[in-house]
Design an enzyme around this catalytic site. Structure first.
Site, PDB file in Angstrom:
ATOM      1  N   HIS A  59      -8.416  -4.757  -0.900  1.00 29.07           N
ATOM      2  CA  HIS A  59      -6.826  -4.323  -0.566  1.00 29.07           C
ATOM      3  C   HIS A  59      -6.277  -5.186   0.636  1.00 29.07           C
ATOM      4  O   HIS A  59      -4.894  -5.619   0.365  1.00 29.07           O
ATOM      5  CB  HIS A  59      -7.032  -3.046  -0.245  1.00 29.07           C
ATOM      6  CG  HIS A  59      -6.140  -2.472   0.524  1.00 29.07           C
ATOM      7  ND1 HIS A  59      -5.015  -1.776  -0.705  1.00 29.07           N
ATOM      8  CD2 HIS A  59      -5.460  -2.182   1.893  1.00 29.07           C
ATOM      9  CE1 HIS A  59      -4.514  -0.458  -0.034  1.00 29.07           C
ATOM     10  NE2 HIS A  59      -4.526  -0.700   1.359  1.00 29.07           N
ATOM     11  N   ASP A 102     -10.296  -3.526  -5.034  1.00 25.10           N
ATOM     12  CA  ASP A 102      -9.616  -2.747  -4.944  1.00 25.10           C
ATOM     13  C   ASP A 102      -9.812  -1.409  -4.832  1.00 25.10           C
ATOM     14  O   ASP A 102     -10.090  -1.073  -6.254  1.00 25.10           O
ATOM     15  CB  ASP A 102      -7.541  -3.158  -4.367  1.00 25.10           C
ATOM     16  CG  ASP A 102      -7.458  -2.463  -3.258  1.00 25.10           C
ATOM     17  OD1 ASP A 102      -7.406  -1.609  -2.549  1.00 25.10           O
ATOM     18  OD2 ASP A 102      -5.755  -2.469  -3.471  1.00 25.10           O
ATOM     19  N   SER A 156       0.518  -0.793  -0.266  1.00 24.17           N
ATOM     20  CA  SER A 156       0.446  -0.336  -0.319  1.00 24.17           C
ATOM     21  C   SER A 156       0.764   1.624  -0.445  1.00 24.17           C
ATOM     22  O   SER A 156       1.768   1.724  -0.691  1.00 24.17           O
ATOM     23  CB  SER A 156      -0.734   0.116   0.873  1.00 24.17           C
ATOM     24  OG  SER A 156      -2.076   0.647   1.024  1.00 24.17           O
TER      25      SER A 156
END
Length: 747
Positions: free
Chosen positions: A716, A681, A595
């Site tokens: 995610h 995501d 991320s």
């Protein structure tokens, strides 16, 4: 017989798309990949998966081995320690062969009355003795995640709440991986679902005390939670009302209950300041009340409680210097208490202008200790803090703490001791009246433990240590603290993990892991999958770079906005320490992050690609500038408080453009790289790594493979089932171990 030639990597077509800001034009050839409805985009991602599988096919035996090591060490049929609430013990359990937890409860044997009357009452808070795999008499299943997931490619529980009388259970589920949930209510007396079904909800749901109303969150088109809605049980969903709506696109909204469950707390804010509103759930017709507004520019949290007949607020905040008796000096631009302080204020004071309110300091600011939060039980004050990168908890009798603060003195606290240098300890209040606080404890090589801390005596009662199978011995591993020195002289803490048998002879493979954003700290914690790397001789180094919260608020502020480059150069300094420490061969170092940590990896590879043999970037935020320049994209406006606003500020635009990974790819010997992403995501869109990989392949001079792996049904956090998650972790770790020549277990 000669080997088959390596397959050709997919090449996306180029469609020049100009982006103009502040007199500068950037032409993006791969922006067209953003259109997820375009069949060519889906075909390209699938072609990338085929290529990735072909290039990494030889790693499959290693993946299988790591997966089996994870499975073999994991107690697959297990259960959590039951937590008591309103006369019930709540827990979850897992069953070997099943992907998801089963959420359950059993009736408590004794009533909760007399919780503070001594040893007899403490017995009512001793969890029932339940054995994994053995039926629990009187067990009620609230939700079976495996049944809910049946027929769906993904399953995640967004939230759950039970009415105080234990008759209704509200829960929300996501079966697509896009973190958008469907809310349902189950009548636990009959086992039947109520007719109301609420689609498109966000995280966060709470019942009011009598169970007649349900509060839940809704996000806007940019996936920003902005509405608190109220559903009256038994009425059509179309009649749900909006309790609060936040129209500022740079603010995030959430809900919670006070510890005594009398107030609904509505928190609005970002990473730099916040606002709190409260609703008294015991007063029919009560209105939402503003407690502390955003105009004060104070980052804070509020916990209301009633003590000695007075309704007071426990406010953890960064607004003033310790010892101030009023809020008159509470609006210093950078916060006068960056590591937070804790104050007491009567609820009635908030009817006055902020500068006229009387606040009492309970915990003064400390440059060396960050107050992470404060909570209350019926009898005690519970304070979470961070000192020397480590989180722990302190306790004090509530009456004594309040009396000390009102008298101008510092309260006396008790802090449990655990005997390790690097650990993580936390506490929670499962029931306001409980004579115990439930504590969690873990370290890098101590599996998670659950304690009950007896508030009256300070005794720690061990309720469970997560079992690790396969002959695990923590003495086989070592965790040490080290320090790297950044270019500007800043000392950067490192956690260095290794097998005890590994020697400091300069020959070992190493993996450097980092994050460094949003004041998120990488705290010590046990991880079974990581053992598979350590057992192959890989030295695992966590770089606690600026931008995280490990060393307090300033550590975070020195790694955000126009100081963001410190995050990247700290990581390079950490890598240099590893290369020169004797623990690693400089030619066998890999890096990994996910991320915002993926942005870190992308930026570092542009800065110093030659320092790494391989890299794994998980759901990487590598096209940050493009995303943040478009407020319509998920979470973009909220990111302005973290990175700056490049739309309005030319300096921020130029600064971000100087490090955004995708835009700074250049001809260089990039190492082996795997970018791992998810099609659904909503936090970091798949298009970012898809574009980045195309740019990297075109620019790299090393000839090393650069692959993109897209989970077509995940979100995610990757795949949702535990076995699928283990396979994902095994894939990432096998990529690293293979690249470092560390596929075999140590003798």
């Amino acid at each position: 017989m000669s080997e088959a030639p390596a397959p050709a990597a997919p090449v996306a077509k180029k469609v020049p798309t100009p982006r103009e800001h502040h007199g500068e034009t950037f032409v993006d050839p791969y922006e067209w990949l953003r259109d997820r409805e375009n069949p060519d985009v889906v075909a390209h991602l699938k072609a990338e998966n085929v290529y990735t599988e072909a290039v990494t096919e030889h790693q499959q035996p290693l993946r299988d081995a790591i997966f089996e090591e994870i499975r073999r060490r994991t107690q697959e049929t297990d259960l959590s320690v039951p937590a008591r609430k309103d006369g019930w013990w709540y827990y979850s359990r897992t069953v070997e062969g099943q992907q998801y937890p089963i959420y359950c409860r059993v009736k408590a044997a004794e009533p909760a009355e007399g919780a503070h009357d001594g040893g007899d009452a403490l017995g009512a808070w001793t969890p029932p003795a339940v054995v994994p795999g053995t039926p629990v008499p009187g067990e009620e299943i609230l939700l079976d995640g495996n049944a809910e997931a049946e027929g769906h490619p993904f399953f995640a529980l967004g939230g759950a709440a039970v009415t105080r009388d234990g008759s209704l259970y509200a829960y929300s589920v996501d079966t697509a991986g896009n973190e958008t949930f469907t809310l349902r209510v189950k009548d636990l007396r009959t086992g039947e679902l109520l007719p109301e079904v609420i689609e498109g909800v966000f995280y966060g749901l709470e019942f009011d005390p009598d169970g007649s109303r349900l509060f839940y969150m809704v996000a806007d088109d940019s996936w920003r939670p902005y509405q608190v809605r109220v559903h009256v049980l038994g009425t059509p969903v179309e009649q749900d009302t909006v309790l609060y709506q936040e129209d500022d696109v740079a603010q995030w909204t959430g809900i919670d209950l006070s510890s005594d469950r009398r107030w609904l707390l509505v928190g609005i804010g970002n990473s730099e300041y916040s606002e709190t509103r409260m609703l008294d759930l015991t007063e029919p017709g009560a209105a939402l009340q503003l407690v502390l507004g955003r105009e004060a520019r104070i980052l804070h949290s509020v916990e209301p409680f009633v003590h000695a007949g007075r309704t007071r607020l426990l406010v953890t905040h960064n607004g003033r210097q310790g010892g101030e008796s009023t809020a008159a000096n509470s609006t210093a631009p950078d916060g006068a208490a960056p590591n937070n302080m804790v104050s007491l204020v009567d609820l009635a004071e908030h009817a006055k202008p902020l500068a006229e309110q009387e606040w009492t300091t309970l915990i003064a600011h400390d440059d060396a200790v960050k107050v992470e939060g404060a909570d209350v039980t019926a009898t005690h004050l519970v304070v979470s803090l961070r000192r020397d990168t480590i989180t722990t908890v302190r306790f004090a009798p509530l009456a004594d703490a309040v009396a000390a603060a009102d008298g101008g003195h510092a309260p006396s606290f008790v802090e449990p001791e655990f005997g390790e240098e690097l650990y993580t300890a936390g506490a929670g209040v499962s029931d306001f009246t409980a004579p115990v606080a439930r504590m969690s404890y873990t370290s890098y090589f101590t599996p998670p433990r659950v304690y009950d801390y007896v508030l009256a005596t300070g005794e720690l009662l061990l309720r469970k240590e997560t079992p690790v199978r396969g002959g695990y011995d923590p003495a086989d591993y070592v965790a040490e603290r080290a320090w790297a020195t950044a270019d500007d002289g800043t000392r950067v803490p490192l956690s260095v993990l290794r097998r005890a048998s590994v020697r400091q002879d300069g020959t070992n493979p190493a993996l450097v892991y980092g994050y460094g954003s949003y004041e998120v700290s990488m705290d010590p914690g046990f991880a079974i999958p990581r053992l598979s790397l350590l057992d192959r001789g890989i030295v695992f180094v966590l770089a606690h770079v600026r931008g995280g919260g490990e060393l307090g608020r300033k550590w975070y502020e020195d790694g955000k906005k126009l100081h963001k480059r410190n995050t990247f150069t700290d990581f390079v300094a950490a890598t240099d320490w590893v290369a020169s420490s004797g623990w690693a061969d400089p030619g066998r170092i890999a890096c990994m992050g996910g991320s915002a940590g993926g942005l870190l990896i992308g930026a570092v590879l542009n800065l110093a690609p030659e320092k790494y043999a391989a890299a794994v970037a998980q759901v990487p935020f590598v096209d940050a500038l493009t995303t943040i320049l478009d407020p319509a994209l998920p979470l973009s406006a909220l990111e302005w408080e973290e990175w700056g606003n490049p739309i309005e500020d030319a300096e921020v635009y130029a600064y971000m453009k100087s490090y955004s990974p995708y835009e700074n790819v250049h001809r260089a010997p990039y190492p082996k790289i795997a970018a791992v992403t998810s099609f659904n995501d909503t936090r970091v869109l798949y298009v970012e790594p898809a574009k980045w990989v195309q740019a990297l392949r075109e620019a790299s001079t090393s000839g090393q493979p650069i692959v993109l792996k897209t989970e077509m049904d995940a979100g995610h956090g990757g795949a949702s089932g535990r076995y699928e998650a283990w396979k994902d972790r095994a894939w990432d770790y096998a990529f690293i171990a293979d690249a470092l020549g560390a596929s075999d277990l140590l003798p």
